[in-house]
Design a protein around this motif. Structure first.
Motif, PDB file in Angstrom:
ATOM      1  N   PRO A 458       0.818  -1.217   0.000  1.00  0.00           N
ATOM      2  CA  PRO A 458       0.000   0.000   0.000  1.00  0.00           C
ATOM      3  C   PRO A 458       0.852   1.267   0.000  1.00  0.00           C
ATOM      4  O   PRO A 458       0.493   2.259  -0.640  1.00  0.00           O
ATOM      5  CB  PRO A 458      -0.825  -0.121   1.287  1.00  0.00           C
ATOM      6  CG  PRO A 458      -0.865  -1.596   1.571  1.00  0.00           C
ATOM      7  CD  PRO A 458       0.454  -2.139   1.087  1.00  0.00           C
ATOM      8  N   GLU A 459       1.994   1.228   0.696  1.00  0.00           N
ATOM      9  CA  GLU A 459       2.850   2.413   0.775  1.00  0.00           C
ATOM     10  C   GLU A 459       3.451   2.751  -0.590  1.00  0.00           C
ATOM     11  O   GLU A 459       3.470   3.928  -0.994  1.00  0.00           O
ATOM     12  CB  GLU A 459       3.979   2.175   1.787  1.00  0.00           C
ATOM     13  CG  GLU A 459       3.520   1.993   3.223  1.00  0.00           C
ATOM     14  CD  GLU A 459       2.984   0.595   3.503  1.00  0.00           C
ATOM     15  OE1 GLU A 459       2.383   0.404   4.570  1.00  0.00           O
ATOM     16  OE2 GLU A 459       3.174  -0.310   2.643  1.00  0.00           O
ATOM     17  N   GLU A 595       8.979 -11.936   6.332  1.00  0.00           N
ATOM     18  CA  GLU A 595       9.814 -10.932   6.988  1.00  0.00           C
ATOM     19  C   GLU A 595      10.663 -10.167   5.976  1.00  0.00           C
ATOM     20  O   GLU A 595      10.794  -8.939   6.061  1.00  0.00           O
ATOM     21  CB  GLU A 595      10.710 -11.609   8.024  1.00  0.00           C
ATOM     22  CG  GLU A 595      11.572 -10.644   8.820  1.00  0.00           C
ATOM     23  CD  GLU A 595      12.378 -11.337   9.901  1.00  0.00           C
ATOM     24  OE1 GLU A 595      13.332 -10.719  10.407  1.00  0.00           O
ATOM     25  OE2 GLU A 595      12.054 -12.501  10.226  1.00  0.00           O
ATOM     26  N   ARG A 596      11.229 -10.883   5.015  1.00  0.00           N
ATOM     27  CA  ARG A 596      12.080 -10.244   3.996  1.00  0.00           C
ATOM     28  C   ARG A 596      11.255  -9.345   3.086  1.00  0.00           C
ATOM     29  O   ARG A 596      11.697  -8.242   2.709  1.00  0.00           O
ATOM     30  CB  ARG A 596      12.793 -11.331   3.187  1.00  0.00           C
ATOM     31  CG  ARG A 596      13.751 -10.803   2.143  1.00  0.00           C
ATOM     32  CD  ARG A 596      14.971 -10.156   2.779  1.00  0.00           C
ATOM     33  NE  ARG A 596      15.892  -9.709   1.734  1.00  0.00           N
ATOM     34  CZ  ARG A 596      15.780  -8.571   1.066  1.00  0.00           C
ATOM     35  NH1 ARG A 596      14.789  -7.727   1.366  1.00  0.00           N
ATOM     36  NH2 ARG A 596      16.662  -8.243   0.135  1.00  0.00           N
ATOM     37  N   GLY A 601       9.712  -3.610   1.544  1.00  0.00           N
ATOM     38  CA  GLY A 601       8.672  -2.603   1.433  1.00  0.00           C
ATOM     39  C   GLY A 601       8.049  -2.426   0.067  1.00  0.00           C
ATOM     40  O   GLY A 601       7.206  -1.543  -0.117  1.00  0.00           O
ATOM     41  N   TYR A 602       8.397  -3.275  -0.897  1.00  0.00           N
ATOM     42  CA  TYR A 602       7.856  -3.115  -2.250  1.00  0.00           C
ATOM     43  C   TYR A 602       6.520  -3.822  -2.434  1.00  0.00           C
ATOM     44  O   TYR A 602       5.674  -3.370  -3.218  1.00  0.00           O
ATOM     45  CB  TYR A 602       8.830  -3.661  -3.295  1.00  0.00           C
ATOM     46  CG  TYR A 602      10.259  -3.210  -3.135  1.00  0.00           C
ATOM     47  CD1 TYR A 602      10.565  -1.867  -2.925  1.00  0.00           C
ATOM     48  CD2 TYR A 602      11.311  -4.124  -3.196  1.00  0.00           C
ATOM     49  CE1 TYR A 602      11.875  -1.447  -2.769  1.00  0.00           C
ATOM     50  CE2 TYR A 602      12.629  -3.721  -3.054  1.00  0.00           C
ATOM     51  CZ  TYR A 602      12.909  -2.382  -2.829  1.00  0.00           C
ATOM     52  OH  TYR A 602      14.203  -1.980  -2.682  1.00  0.00           O
ATOM     53  N   PHE A 603       6.326  -4.940  -1.737  1.00  0.00           N
ATOM     54  CA  PHE A 603       5.170  -5.790  -1.982  1.00  0.00           C
ATOM     55  C   PHE A 603       4.422  -6.091  -0.688  1.00  0.00           C
ATOM     56  O   PHE A 603       4.967  -5.956   0.417  1.00  0.00           O
ATOM     57  CB  PHE A 603       5.610  -7.105  -2.644  1.00  0.00           C
ATOM     58  CG  PHE A 603       6.334  -6.925  -3.937  1.00  0.00           C
ATOM     59  CD1 PHE A 603       5.650  -6.560  -5.080  1.00  0.00           C
ATOM     60  CD2 PHE A 603       7.719  -7.095  -4.020  1.00  0.00           C
ATOM     61  CE1 PHE A 603       6.310  -6.380  -6.285  1.00  0.00           C
ATOM     62  CE2 PHE A 603       8.397  -6.922  -5.208  1.00  0.00           C
ATOM     63  CZ  PHE A 603       7.690  -6.555  -6.348  1.00  0.00           C
ATOM     64  N   LEU A 633       9.993 -12.022  -7.650  1.00  0.00           N
ATOM     65  CA  LEU A 633      11.257 -12.659  -7.283  1.00  0.00           C
ATOM     66  C   LEU A 633      12.443 -11.867  -7.820  1.00  0.00           C
ATOM     67  O   LEU A 633      13.429 -11.626  -7.102  1.00  0.00           O
ATOM     68  CB  LEU A 633      11.291 -14.091  -7.812  1.00  0.00           C
ATOM     69  CG  LEU A 633      12.609 -14.850  -7.587  1.00  0.00           C
ATOM     70  CD1 LEU A 633      12.920 -14.973  -6.102  1.00  0.00           C
ATOM     71  CD2 LEU A 633      12.541 -16.227  -8.244  1.00  0.00           C
ATOM     72  N   SER A 634      12.385 -11.445  -9.077  1.00  0.00           N
ATOM     73  CA  SER A 634      13.523 -10.721  -9.654  1.00  0.00           C
ATOM     74  C   SER A 634      13.683  -9.340  -9.030  1.00  0.00           C
ATOM     75  O   SER A 634      14.809  -8.845  -8.896  1.00  0.00           O
ATOM     76  CB  SER A 634      13.381 -10.623 -11.180  1.00  0.00           C
ATOM     77  OG  SER A 634      12.152 -10.032 -11.546  1.00  0.00           O
ATOM     78  N   THR A 635      12.572  -8.709  -8.609  1.00  0.00           N
ATOM     79  CA  THR A 635      12.677  -7.430  -7.896  1.00  0.00           C
ATOM     80  C   THR A 635      13.387  -7.622  -6.559  1.00  0.00           C
ATOM     81  O   THR A 635      14.244  -6.812  -6.169  1.00  0.00           O
ATOM     82  CB  THR A 635      11.293  -6.819  -7.667  1.00  0.00           C
ATOM     83  OG1 THR A 635      10.635  -6.622  -8.932  1.00  0.00           O
ATOM     84  CG2 THR A 635      11.389  -5.474  -6.947  1.00  0.00           C
TER      85      THR A 635
END
Length: 654
Positions: A458-459, A595-596, A601-603, A633-635
């Motif tokens: 959401p962020e 956790e990762r 913070g992207y997903f 995964l690649s991100t």
């Protein structure tokens, strides 16, 4: 093929500048393992990593003119350098090497900034005019070779790959949300955006002039252009498709002839499809250069084209090397691929090509011809035929028979999007009312790809504000695109999106240069593109027969089963590559753990967890799930390999 790097602006002491350049160029050793070269002057630093292909003895860069007032470092090839050199020598220019690079400095002396228009080639150029303290950066017409730039610390920095910039500008190792959503929507970031804030690509077909005071002027010197609808045959002057096919064959022969120029052996990729087979046949029949071929095979019948490769090998008698690639091979090499590509990927298809480039290198080759580009130039993809059917359907949107034509497409897919008529009509029937929009053909695919945006946190989504990928892309298109034929509009968007953003950088430049292999693309000779763009649309797609005029041009050179073969796009196993008997590869489990995911913070961690479980069970069969999984995964690999790793290094140093 090579790597270049450098800076323009205030210059420290020579020794310190050299150290800075070394830090940049050493990150590009894979692009140029045969030696380094440097030039440091007042306000300029140039560095070069060389892959020796032309003029092995005296072609080391940087190269300068007779008076040492014009210098260049160059990544790529100028295929018409012999003709240009002869012309320049008649005009009084003196050469001290036999390299193609040296024509660049003399062309600049003779023609100024328009020198780039004389080049037939694939290139990224940095040229320094010491008299005017002026830097030029130029990139080839279609974007075959990459070039990136950034402004920081009072300088303009540039390099063939982003890692060269991050070596001296680690603060720029921050993900750009716009670059991410562009990639998840269009398969790659759209020039000049990259995945790193503050770092831009130089767009294809552009030249950037940086003056002594830092002022910049960007010029587009070439673009894919098409005549107004209905004016194609008159503009080109061909009375028949037979005459067009004859001229096309002559252009193809000349493009292949030029691109075979090298002082090292030249090979070719052979998939068994029309495009690569045509290139190998032209090289074999119309030149004296012996061609060794290389191909990929898969265990899965859906991806494998070995029977067609073998047919061409028998037909031409080439020495052929095959790489058998498994899903496990793809999964294990995928992190290395992402490190080279420097952007998220929605498919794994570049991984087998990177493995193939290693095999090519092991055989002692440095150069390969490829068939890439033919589908964009001659309308080969099912997308173009699909759009033609949808436009026909849109004239009678209530028809039940017209959409049945879609069933003639996608025969190469086990999970075909047209296998179930009702679902196909529901999916492809969306947006029929927008038939005049320039992105009409791409809307279904981009809508599918955008489903990956639902996994964004959401962020991150909030940081973008309102963003309509279809409308945003349309705003970037030429003002007169509405006057072109529907097929021309489709081709332009395809060339600027899939080809420029994914195929050329990921499956082309980076997959090859990971192992110091230069790919060459005869179908992207600008003369061929300009010729094809002037042809009537029905000479490219006749009924639902793709690349019709190209088939006519290659008639007599290929076996019938290859000449008449329906297009099967090159593909590879996607999510299956990262799980074996339901168990994820170690790095996959680590990067996609809740956790990762939250730390990056992207997903959205919960949504990614559900997709992870779906793929682990083998339930992800559609394009949307596969693209979303590989993209996420690649991100996360990009974050691990660049952002977190540089942050850890900075923390360790401090």
């Amino acid at each position: 093929m090579c790597g270049i790097a450098g800076f323009h602006g205030r210059c420290e002491a020579s020794a310190a500048a050299r150290s800075t350049l070394e830090a940049m160029i050493h990150t590009l050793h894979h692009r140029g393992p045969d030696g380094y070269g440097f030039h440091v002057g007042d306000g300029i630093g140039l560095a070069h990593a060389r892959l020796s292909i032309i003029d092995l003895a005296t072609g080391a860069q940087p190269i300068h003119n007779e008076h040492g007032t014009v210098w260049t470092v160059f990544n790529g090839e100028v295929f018409n350098y012999r003709e240009l050199r002869a012309q320049l020598e008649r005009q009084g220019h003196r050469f001290y090497t036999q390299s193609d690079t040296e024509v660049i400095v003399h062309l600049y002396e003779q023609h100024g900034d328009t020198f780039v228009e004389q080049l037939n080639g694939q290139f990224a150029i940095a040229l320094w005019d010491a008299t005017r303290r002026r830097l030029l950066l130029a990139r080839d017409r279609t974007g075959i070779r990459p070039l990136f730039r950034a402004r920081a610390a009072g300088r303009l920095w540039f390099g063939s790959e982003i890692k060269a910039l991050l070596a001296v500008l680690p603060d720029l190792a921050t993900l750009d949300p716009l670059g991410l959503v562009q990639t998840l929507s269009y398969w790659g970031p759209v020039d000049p955006t990259t995945l790193f804030q503050g770092i831009q690509s130089l767009p294809a077909g552009h030249l950037l002039a940086v003056e002594a005071d830092g002022r910049e002027t960007m010029t587009r010197y070439w673009d894919w252009r098409f005549p107004n609808a209905g004016a194609e045959s008159g503009a080109h002057g061909h009375g028949s498709i037979e005459a067009a096919a004859e001229e096309l064959r002559a252009l193809l022969v000349d493009a292949v002839r030029l691109q075979l120029r090298a002082d090292v052996p030249v090979g070719a990729y052979l998939s068994g499809g029309l495009d690569s087979s045509g290139i190998v046949a032209l090289a074999s029949r119309f030149t004296n250069t012996p061609i060794r071929t290389f191909g990929i095979t898969f265990a899965e019948a859906e991806f494998d084209e070995s029977a067609h490769q073998e047919a061409m090998v028998r037909h031409l008698g080439t020495a052929h090397t095959t790489l058998r690639c498994t899903a496990r091979d793809i999964g294990e090499v995928f992190p290395t691929l992402v490190r080279h590509v420097e952007a998220p990927l929605l498919r794994t298809a570049a991984a087998p090509l990177m493995l193939l480039s290693r095999r090519v290198r092991e055989t002692g080759y440095k150069v390969v011809l490829t068939g890439e580009g033919a589908d964009e130039v001659f309308a080969g993809y099912d997308l173009f035929k699909e759009a033609k059917v949808r436009r026909f359907w849109a004239r009678q949107p209530g028809s039940r028979l017209r959409p049945r034509l879609l069933e003639r497409l996608y025969g190469y897919l086990d999970a075909s999007p047209v296998a179930h008529a009702a679902l196909a009509q529901s999916f492809f029937g969306k947006g029929l009312e927008a038939v005049d929009r320039p992105i009409f053909a791409h809307a279904p695919r981009w809508t599918t790809a955008q489903r990956a945006l639902r996994f964004l946190s959401p962020e991150l989504r909030a940081s973008l504000g309102p963003w309509d990928p279809l409308a945003w892309y349309e705003q970037r298109l030429p003002a007169d695109i509405g006057s072109w034929s529907p097929l021309a509009r489709d081709q332009y968007v395809e060339a600027k999106s899939l080809l420029a953003a994914y195929l050329l950088p990921a499956q082309g430049d980076r997959a090859g240069m990971a192992h110091s292999i230069e790919g060459r693309f005869p179908y992207l000779d600008h003369r061929l593109i300009e010729f094809a763009n002037r042809l009537p649309p029905h000479w490219k797609i006749r009924g639902l027969r793709e690349k019709y005029v190209l088939r006519r041009a290659l008639d007599g050179l290929l076996p019938p089963q290859i000449l008449q073969r329906t297009k099967q796009p090159y593909r590879a196993p996607d999510h299956q590559s990262f799980f074996h008997q339901g168990v994820p590869l170690d790095y996959v489990a680590d990067l996609l753990g809740g956790e990762r995911i939250r730390a990056a913070g992207y997903f959205d961690a919960a949504a990614v967890g559900k997709l992870f479980d779906k793929c682990r069970r083998g339930d992800a069969l559609g394009f949307a799930d596969n693209q979303a999984f590989v993209g996420i995964l690649s991100t996360m690999l990009l974050d691990e390999l660049f952002i977190r790793r540089l942050a850890r290094a900075e923390h360790h140093i401090s």
